[in-house]
Design an enzyme around this catalytic site. Sequence first.
Site, PDB file in Angstrom:
ATOM      1  N   CYS A  96       0.854  -1.197   0.000  1.00 36.21           N
ATOM      2  CA  CYS A  96       0.000   0.000   0.000  1.00 36.21           C
ATOM      3  C   CYS A  96       0.885   1.241   0.000  1.00 36.21           C
ATOM      4  CB  CYS A  96      -0.943   0.005   1.205  1.00 36.21           C
ATOM      5  SG  CYS A  96      -2.159   1.355   1.152  1.00 36.21           S
ATOM      6  N   GLU A 414     -22.844   3.869   0.840  1.00 36.98           N
ATOM      7  CA  GLU A 414     -23.116   2.486   1.199  1.00 36.98           C
ATOM      8  C   GLU A 414     -21.914   1.591   0.892  1.00 36.98           C
ATOM      9  OE1 GLU A 414     -27.963   2.444   0.567  1.00 36.98           O
ATOM     10  OE2 GLU A 414     -26.661   2.015  -1.130  1.00 36.98           O
TER      11      GLU A 414
END
Length: 444
Positions: A96, A414
């Site tokens: 990452c 969401e």
Amino acid sequence: MILCPPSAEPPRGKPCQRLQLAKMSTGDKERPPQLLFVKALASRGRIEAIAQQMGYHPHYLDSFLRMQHYLLHMDGPLPFDCRHFIAIMAAARHRCLYLVNLHVLQFLRVGGDPLWLRGLDCIPSKLRRLSEINKVLAHRPWLVCKEHIEKLLKISEQSWSLAELVHAVVLLAHYHALASFAFGCGCEQDPGPEGRGPLKLGLPGSVCFCDVGNGCSQELLHLNRKRSLDSCVELESLRERIHRLQVGSEAREELRLPAQREEGFDGEFLGAADLSCYVLDPSFGYQEFAQCHEGQPQIFRVQDYSWEDHGFSLVNRLYSDIGHLLDEKFRKVDGLHSCSMAKRQGCEQATFKRAIWNYVHCMFGIRYDDYDYAEVNHLLERILKLYIKTVTCSPEKMDPQVFERFWKQFKHSEKVHVNLLILEARLQAELLYALRAITHYMVS
């Protein structure tokens, strides 16, 4: 049940009154995301991409910022430079680059030795010995055992204390899970001509989310340009500081580099695509729990060792107050509302969230005796299960565009909610294995 705690607080006593950072007034609970971004700007000088995404759920973001601030910047067993380097080690396990670069900058701000940024060969042996548990915890946490703890605590020279080790374990688990969130929400930068390109993220709230390059918001475009200019100035200043620190560190005999690497250090580690220098055994990765044969791992039954009954008290005793902040974060993610998300699946939101949480834990060998796992297949579509599995176990394999493509019928907030569930479920899973191993060591 971990995801659905009772409304009443468990009988653990009140959070420590001296921890002012963990307190939240009624006004704090109603803070809009814009105020949280101002808070982030004041403490870091910029709004991080992860905070932008979490800003869709400001109650959770507030809890997240307070826990991370305490973990990195408040009194604790570990020195500040070690905290940021451990974050680098954890994020590098999943390649990452976003998180690694972020903590490289913070590592230097707190006075970290730039020679450490050459890799594991150039850091103190005490810190380097975390590499094994970092590797196992990130990819196959069910293998963590009391022998790992013994190796770190019982070596006479530069041994870890229990408090230091718990602090380190929380940092490792936190940044493994945060790497999942970063890849899952597309915070990891898109590929560009030099390996990485600019993030294309907007701010939750009144600002439009369409691409600023299309002329949607000249004001936001100006802000982004100013931020880029500020970052260039900051980077140049840091490179000058690297040079000064390098000169001062030459006298440190214990960190001298091998002869073949004495040619000098120009600070060009930022943006490097190869993060393998920060990890032990880079090829080591996730293996299906059901198919692994290493030591025939046993199913982890929550009834035997749970966060509420065991993990919370242990971590809070060895690293004061962090248990309260972690517990609050688990509760906040459970309290988020996404009614439409659950309705589209034809179920109650609590049932839908529990399916996601238990599915994440299942991939790490953690089972709940009171749960019918047939619900996972019934409630979670195959494409969603594949998404959850990739983000949880191998987030570095995520295509940056997948977040936008999957579940097109759902709102952006969401999708972020799903990724927050993955983050917290993974974090808790790693903590359960590590804390259980520490418990076994303490009672043996």
